[in-house]
Design a protein around this motif. Structure first.
Motif, short mmCIF file in Angstrom:
data_model
loop_
_atom_site.label_atom_id
_atom_site.label_comp_id
_atom_site.label_asym_id
_atom_site.label_seq_id
_atom_site.Cartn_x
_atom_site.Cartn_y
_atom_site.Cartn_z
N LYS A 89 66.39 13.58 -33.47
CA LYS A 89 65.56 12.61 -32.75
C LYS A 89 64.46 13.29 -31.95
CE LYS A 89 69.05 8.96 -32.26
NZ LYS A 89 69.85 8.15 -31.31
N LYS A 100 60.45 12.73 -32.61
CA LYS A 100 59.61 12.21 -31.53
C LYS A 100 58.45 13.16 -31.22
CE LYS A 100 59.64 10.30 -26.86
NZ LYS A 100 58.37 10.97 -26.49
N HIS A 116 55.91 12.79 -34.02
CA HIS A 116 55.25 11.49 -33.98
C HIS A 116 54.30 11.37 -32.80
CE1 HIS A 116 58.15 9.05 -36.77
NE2 HIS A 116 57.51 10.01 -37.39
N ASP A 133 66.45 5.35 -40.81
CA ASP A 133 66.69 4.60 -39.58
C ASP A 133 66.33 5.43 -38.34
OD1 ASP A 133 67.62 2.56 -41.17
OD2 ASP A 133 69.75 3.02 -40.85
N GLU A 134 66.40 6.76 -38.47
CA GLU A 134 66.04 7.64 -37.36
C GLU A 134 64.57 8.05 -37.42
OE1 GLU A 134 67.84 8.06 -34.89
OE2 GLU A 134 69.81 7.42 -35.63
N CYS A 135 63.80 7.34 -38.23
CA CYS A 135 62.33 7.48 -38.25
C CYS A 135 61.82 8.70 -38.99
CB CYS A 135 61.75 7.43 -36.84
SG CYS A 135 62.14 5.91 -35.96
N ASP A 179 59.96 10.13 -41.89
CA ASP A 179 58.95 9.40 -42.65
C ASP A 179 59.05 9.56 -44.16
OD1 ASP A 179 57.10 8.47 -40.35
OD2 ASP A 179 57.36 10.61 -39.96
N GLY A 194 60.35 -1.08 -39.11
CA GLY A 194 60.46 0.36 -39.28
C GLY A 194 59.70 1.11 -38.20
N CYS A 195 59.76 2.43 -38.27
CA CYS A 195 59.09 3.24 -37.26
C CYS A 195 58.22 4.32 -37.87
CB CYS A 195 60.12 3.87 -36.33
SG CYS A 195 61.54 4.61 -37.17
N SER A 196 58.01 4.29 -39.21
CA SER A 196 57.19 5.31 -39.85
C SER A 196 55.72 5.10 -39.52
CB SER A 196 57.38 5.26 -41.37
OG SER A 196 58.70 5.59 -41.72
#
Length: 447
Positions: A390, A394, A397, A419-421, A423, A444-446
């Motif tokens: 994570k 982060k 990102h 799920d943990e981003c 990509d 999503g978080c991509s």
């Protein structure tokens, strides 16, 4: 009375020379194909991507073929989209391919194709508990339905690539059966730019090891992967492709020229999502003569650069193009923003677990790492590794970089990585991507 006698005489003569009814050839399945196709339309990727089944493809073909007269000794052919699952659960395994349909007239006279009968014949190949039916996954191998005694035959065969004749979604009449496109350097030739109009892009990255991948770029885009990696060596003034040693094919042969053909044909790698760029990650394996290697690398991109298709950095902003080129491996970071790349159209692949100081969107696009070295362990994501994962995601990102790990955990852990981003799911098996939820419907978080 005369007419009746004549009719009776005619009947007697015709029956005396006829083959007894019990000896007549019956309509039948004469053979089955080799690759399995899903029979019914389904949705994969957690009900987010529609896939076309065999029976829908049959309906389309027979409607197109209906009422056409096929001359003696000729083939009426058409290729159309179908989902090939290779005999595995189609919810979790498969890829978009084609089914080649043909009607072959073996008679010495013309034959008018009846659409309803055509559907009936070909759907015998997908009939439950039939010869070509797969009970485990409700799929079919296709095959050949023979009408009469060597009169007319109906064929359906799964193929990964489109045919060598212009017959995708339209009928053609030829003297021989259609065949898959020729493959030069494992690239379909000419490159079938029209083959990706219905492809939905997803967050996967294909690293071709040149052993598993039969058609590296084609397979990547067919699966919807938005990123592909090519390993290159500088030899004889060219960048030759190979994982552990240089091969005969060049980056021009396998990637640059096909991408150019694709963009000239459709204007986008993924016409269904025209704003989606495609990442070409170039892993430079050569360790000597880096100046010459880099010059050759920059020059190799000229066909894409001249068309304005490359992402670049200008006036303090990243300008997204159709293709984003990223340098990795032995690529020297100090050349990224040098005059060797005057338009600043090559970006760097940072090491995700290292400090990202000095890396920003002017010079970097990806942050990648060996999963074991970056996060720890292999095969599974343990709780003790999760916080490290994570933190790395982060940090990348926050800089605006996409994140990718290679030699990652087992495939049953891929969903957790999404799920943990993370990509890009790194894989050599694009057929396994239908199992994953890439958050295409939001949430999503991509990047």
């Amino acid at each position: 009375m005369k007419t009746a006698s004549l009719s009776l005489f005619t009947v007697l003569c015709s029956t005396s020379n006829a083959i007894p009814l019990q000896n007549r050839a019956k309509d039948k399945i004469s053979s089955c194909g080799s690759d399995w196709m899903q029979i019914d339309d389904i949705k994969t990727n957690h009900d987010q991507i529609q896939r076309r089944g065999f029976n829908s493809a049959v309906d389309f073909f027979c409607d197109e073929a209906h009422d056409q007269t096929l001359g003696a000794g000729l083939y009426l052919s058409l290729a159309t989209r179908v989902y090939i699952n290779y005999g595995k659960d189609p919810k979790y395994y498969g890829i978009n391919g084609y089914v080649y349909f043909e009607v072959y007239n073996k008679m010495n006279k013309g034959h008018v194709i009846d659409g309803a009968k055509c559907k009936g014949y070909l759907k015998e190949l997908s009939k439950k508990d039939g010869k070509c039916y797969g009970s485990d996954n409700k799929d079919t191998k296709g095959g050949t339905w023979q009408v009469g005694d060597e009169d007319i035959s109906y064929h359906a065969k799964a193929e990964r690539t489109p045919p060598n004749f212009d017959s995708v979604d339209k009928t053609v009449v030829l003297k021989e059966a259609i065949k898959p496109l020729d493959e030069s350097y494992r690239v379909p030739v000419p490159f079938p730019y029209y083959s990706f109009n219905d492809i939905v892009p997803i967050g996967c990255h294909i690293h071709n090891d040149y052993e598993k991948a039969q058609k590296p770029l084609y397979d990547a885009i067919s699966a919807g992967c938005v990123s592909a990696e090519v390993d290159v060596w500088h030899r004889d003034g060219k960048l030759r492709v190979g994982h552990t040693s240089p091969g005969k094919a060049t980056i021009q042969d396998m990637y640059i020229n096909p991408l150019k053909a694709l963009l000239e044909g459709t204007g986008s790698v993924f016409p269904k999502s025209p704003d989606q760029d495609f990442t070409l990650l170039v892993d430079i394996k050569s360790s000597n003569e880096m100046d010459k290697t880099w010059d050759t690398f920059v020059e190799s991109l000229k066909p894409l650069r001249e068309k304005g298709w490359l992402s670049y950095y200008k006036d303090g902003k990243f300008q997204k193009g159709k293709i984003t080129v990223v340098a990795s491996g032995n690529a020297p970071f100090d050349k990224i923003n040098s005059n060797k790349d005057p338009e600043r159209a090559i970006f760097f692949d940072a090491t995700v677990q290292d400090s990202l100081d000095g890396r920003d969107k002017s010079n970097t696009y990806l942050a990648s790492g060996d999963f074991g070295a970056a996060v720890g362990g292999s095969g599974t994501i343990k709780d003790s590794h999760l916080e490290k994962l994570k933190k790395q995601v982060k940090a990348a990102h926050d800089k605006g970089f996409r994140v990718r790990y290679w030699d990652g955990p087992d495939e049953d852990q891929w969903q957790q990585m999404i799920d943990e981003c993370v990509d890009r799911i790194n894989t050599d098996h694009p057929e396994k991507m239908p199992a994953l939820d890439f958050k295409l419907n939001g949430g999503g978080c991509s990047l």
